[in-house]
Design a protein around this motif. Sequence first.
Motif, PDB file in Angstrom:
ATOM      1  N   GLN A 351      49.454   3.330  29.933  1.00 50.46           N
ATOM      2  CA  GLN A 351      48.257   2.294  30.681  1.00 50.46           C
ATOM      3  C   GLN A 351      47.583   2.950  31.963  1.00 50.46           C
ATOM      4  O   GLN A 351      46.530   2.977  32.229  1.00 50.46           O
ATOM      5  N   TRP A 352      48.327   4.113  32.279  1.00 46.42           N
ATOM      6  CA  TRP A 352      47.622   4.829  33.427  1.00 46.42           C
ATOM      7  C   TRP A 352      46.238   5.673  32.992  1.00 46.42           C
ATOM      8  O   TRP A 352      45.619   6.208  33.525  1.00 46.42           O
ATOM      9  N   VAL A 353      45.870   5.789  31.717  1.00 43.78           N
ATOM     10  CA  VAL A 353      44.914   6.135  31.167  1.00 43.78           C
ATOM     11  C   VAL A 353      43.483   5.286  31.755  1.00 43.78           C
ATOM     12  O   VAL A 353      42.415   6.101  32.204  1.00 43.78           O
ATOM     13  N   VAL A 354      43.701   3.889  31.870  1.00 42.33           N
ATOM     14  CA  VAL A 354      42.573   3.364  32.432  1.00 42.33           C
ATOM     15  C   VAL A 354      42.191   3.415  33.995  1.00 42.33           C
ATOM     16  O   VAL A 354      40.839   3.694  34.347  1.00 42.33           O
ATOM     17  N   PRO A 355      43.212   3.438  34.875  1.00 39.43           N
ATOM     18  CA  PRO A 355      42.754   3.842  36.201  1.00 39.43           C
ATOM     19  C   PRO A 355      42.360   5.524  36.422  1.00 39.43           C
ATOM     20  O   PRO A 355      41.435   5.607  37.241  1.00 39.43           O
ATOM     21  N   ALA A 356      42.866   6.217  35.580  1.00 41.25           N
ATOM     22  CA  ALA A 356      42.538   7.575  35.484  1.00 41.25           C
ATOM     23  C   ALA A 356      40.784   7.587  35.071  1.00 41.25           C
ATOM     24  O   ALA A 356      40.302   8.404  35.494  1.00 41.25           O
ATOM     25  N   ALA A 358      38.644   5.499  35.588  1.00 44.04           N
ATOM     26  CA  ALA A 358      37.882   4.918  36.625  1.00 44.04           C
ATOM     27  C   ALA A 358      37.863   6.155  37.681  1.00 44.04           C
ATOM     28  O   ALA A 358      36.590   6.201  38.621  1.00 44.04           O
ATOM     29  N   VAL A 359      38.832   6.896  37.960  1.00 47.25           N
ATOM     30  CA  VAL A 359      38.565   8.151  38.794  1.00 47.25           C
ATOM     31  C   VAL A 359      37.787   9.031  38.189  1.00 47.25           C
ATOM     32  O   VAL A 359      36.939   9.749  39.118  1.00 47.25           O
ATOM     33  N   LEU A 360      37.805   9.159  36.821  1.00 48.95           N
ATOM     34  CA  LEU A 360      36.732  10.044  36.289  1.00 48.95           C
ATOM     35  C   LEU A 360      35.497   9.552  36.543  1.00 48.95           C
ATOM     36  O   LEU A 360      34.412  10.435  36.738  1.00 48.95           O
ATOM     37  N   MET A 361      35.226   8.213  36.494  1.00 51.75           N
ATOM     38  CA  MET A 361      33.959   7.699  36.966  1.00 51.75           C
ATOM     39  C   MET A 361      33.375   8.254  38.347  1.00 51.75           C
ATOM     40  O   MET A 361      32.073   8.700  38.513  1.00 51.75           O
ATOM     41  N   GLY A 362      34.443   8.263  39.399  1.00 51.31           N
ATOM     42  CA  GLY A 362      34.067   8.477  40.741  1.00 51.31           C
ATOM     43  C   GLY A 362      33.630  10.153  40.649  1.00 51.31           C
ATOM     44  O   GLY A 362      32.841  10.499  41.546  1.00 51.31           O
ATOM     45  N   VAL A 363      34.486  10.983  39.915  1.00 49.36           N
ATOM     46  CA  VAL A 363      34.178  12.569  39.842  1.00 49.36           C
ATOM     47  C   VAL A 363      32.442  12.704  38.998  1.00 49.36           C
ATOM     48  O   VAL A 363      32.066  13.551  39.810  1.00 49.36           O
ATOM     49  N   GLY A 364      32.192  11.767  38.200  1.00 48.96           N
ATOM     50  CA  GLY A 364      31.019  11.825  37.805  1.00 48.96           C
ATOM     51  C   GLY A 364      30.023  11.416  38.706  1.00 48.96           C
ATOM     52  O   GLY A 364      28.821  12.134  38.978  1.00 48.96           O
ATOM     53  N   LEU A 365      30.332  10.440  39.620  1.00 46.55           N
ATOM     54  CA  LEU A 365      29.325  10.270  40.669  1.00 46.55           C
ATOM     55  C   LEU A 365      29.250  11.238  41.548  1.00 46.55           C
ATOM     56  O   LEU A 365      28.201  11.407  42.350  1.00 46.55           O
ATOM     57  N   LEU A 366      30.326  11.785  42.151  1.00 48.53           N
ATOM     58  CA  LEU A 366      30.140  13.157  42.705  1.00 48.53           C
ATOM     59  C   LEU A 366      29.275  14.149  42.214  1.00 48.53           C
ATOM     60  O   LEU A 366      28.756  14.761  43.073  1.00 48.53           O
ATOM     61  N   ALA A 367      29.518  14.433  41.133  1.00 46.76           N
ATOM     62  CA  ALA A 367      28.693  15.448  40.434  1.00 46.76           C
ATOM     63  C   ALA A 367      27.252  15.023  40.547  1.00 46.76           C
ATOM     64  O   ALA A 367      26.262  15.981  40.636  1.00 46.76           O
TER      65      ALA A 367
END
Length: 484
Positions: A351-356, A358-367
């Motif tokens: 299940q940890w794939v799902v919150p991870a 969302a973190v990837l979304m944040g990394v994309g927004l930082l990029a």
Amino acid sequence: MELDASAVVHGELASDPPVATKAQWAALWVLLLGAFMGFLDIFIVNVANPSIQTEMHATFADIQLVPTGYTLAYAAGLVTGGRLGDIFGRRRIFLIGVVAFAVTSAACAAARNPGFLVGARILQGLAAAVMLPQVLALVQVTFRRNDERTRAIGLYGAVIGLGVLAGQIVGGFLIEWDVAGLGWRAIFLVNFPLCVITFIAGLMLIKDRGERLAMKLDLGGVILLGLGLFGLVHALVIGAERGWIMSLVLEMVAGTLLLGLFIVWERRVARIGGAPLLPPRLFKQRGFSMGLPTALFFYGVNGAFVFLLAFYLQHAMDFTPLGSALEFTPMAILTSVSSMLCGKLMERFGQWVVPAAAVLMGVGLLAVWAAVESVSTEGQAMALMPGLLLYGCGGGIVATSLIGMALSGIAPEDAGAASGGILTAVQASEAAGIAGIGALFAGLAASGGFVHGFGISAIVLTALSILTAAFLHFLGARQPSQAS
């Protein structure tokens, strides 16, 4: 006790629900087409607004009501639409909604003045509110095995994400191609053949295996919820677009109070043995009670980012509608790919794939922020792409998983009401995200320019994505196993 081997093989024992048939999976794709149309039409009008305004000689205030009218009617009617399916049959209400969506789409295309178009858009939003909750409700009662239901709801979540992105892409291409000289009217007429296909295939394939509820519609709940949501969402959208005047502040307060009264009313109806519009027992389900705020954050971020990106591409970077569509396309493709891979990733890593994600979304927004701050607007088309791809990858996984997690454990008799509740959270959060982050962007852009406003907005959305990841972590904890 002796067991019938054929019954075991075909999953006919109570402890082993039957495997979904090919016809049921085919029916799912029909339902998903209906859902896709509903979400597509939220955003497809964005790229057409300038053309509509020019042809109709409309004011900016008039043209703002074209997307807003649909949003308000859609958000205000979802829970009621879901409950209508519980009472009168989900298949029947879905097909009625499809017909209404076709008729109102044609009416939008035939509009000759702004008032008629806005009225048609409001009716189109109500048609979508009748049609869409039945999709999730039918999935809940059709797919009896947990793994199959999870897969079906995951596909539905992916359709939401793709519908939002496809609105920008399809709208851009249709405006650019000017099909049959129809101009902006093509964005509404494209729904008509899709509705015909959905209706005919739905008659042949969709079966409603859920029990109808022998109850009367909770009219008090309908009025309180509809007026409360309308007041709240209308104030958010119009306040962000035109400025916060006292009447809008009072409207928001009134909407909030009406929603509070709705909660009190629903508890009273349940206490006296009635059938509330949104049963309070739903909030005792961990998935539903945690899923609502999680959906608010995720879809608020997604709605705001897609809206701001489209605006930024066309106003700061001088993209045409077609150029904007092409910039969105790789992100949409990766969203689709990650959606399809989501189930396998969760099976392998948990299940940890799902919150991870969302973190990837944040990394994309930082990029995205880094590209905006370090590259001139002339070279940003390629510089933005890595961030957009990361965001699309993470967003596809979250969208595929979130709704299934939120509806986990919902009883069949509440499927329509729960679906309407979750979809209301989705729609309200998109409106609130666009209004809130849009207001932030407008204020920053006025003082520091488009680049400054978009960059800071991306940072704020990054923080909200990390908060979404925290909610997803708690939502996923102790979720029931999805194995069959």
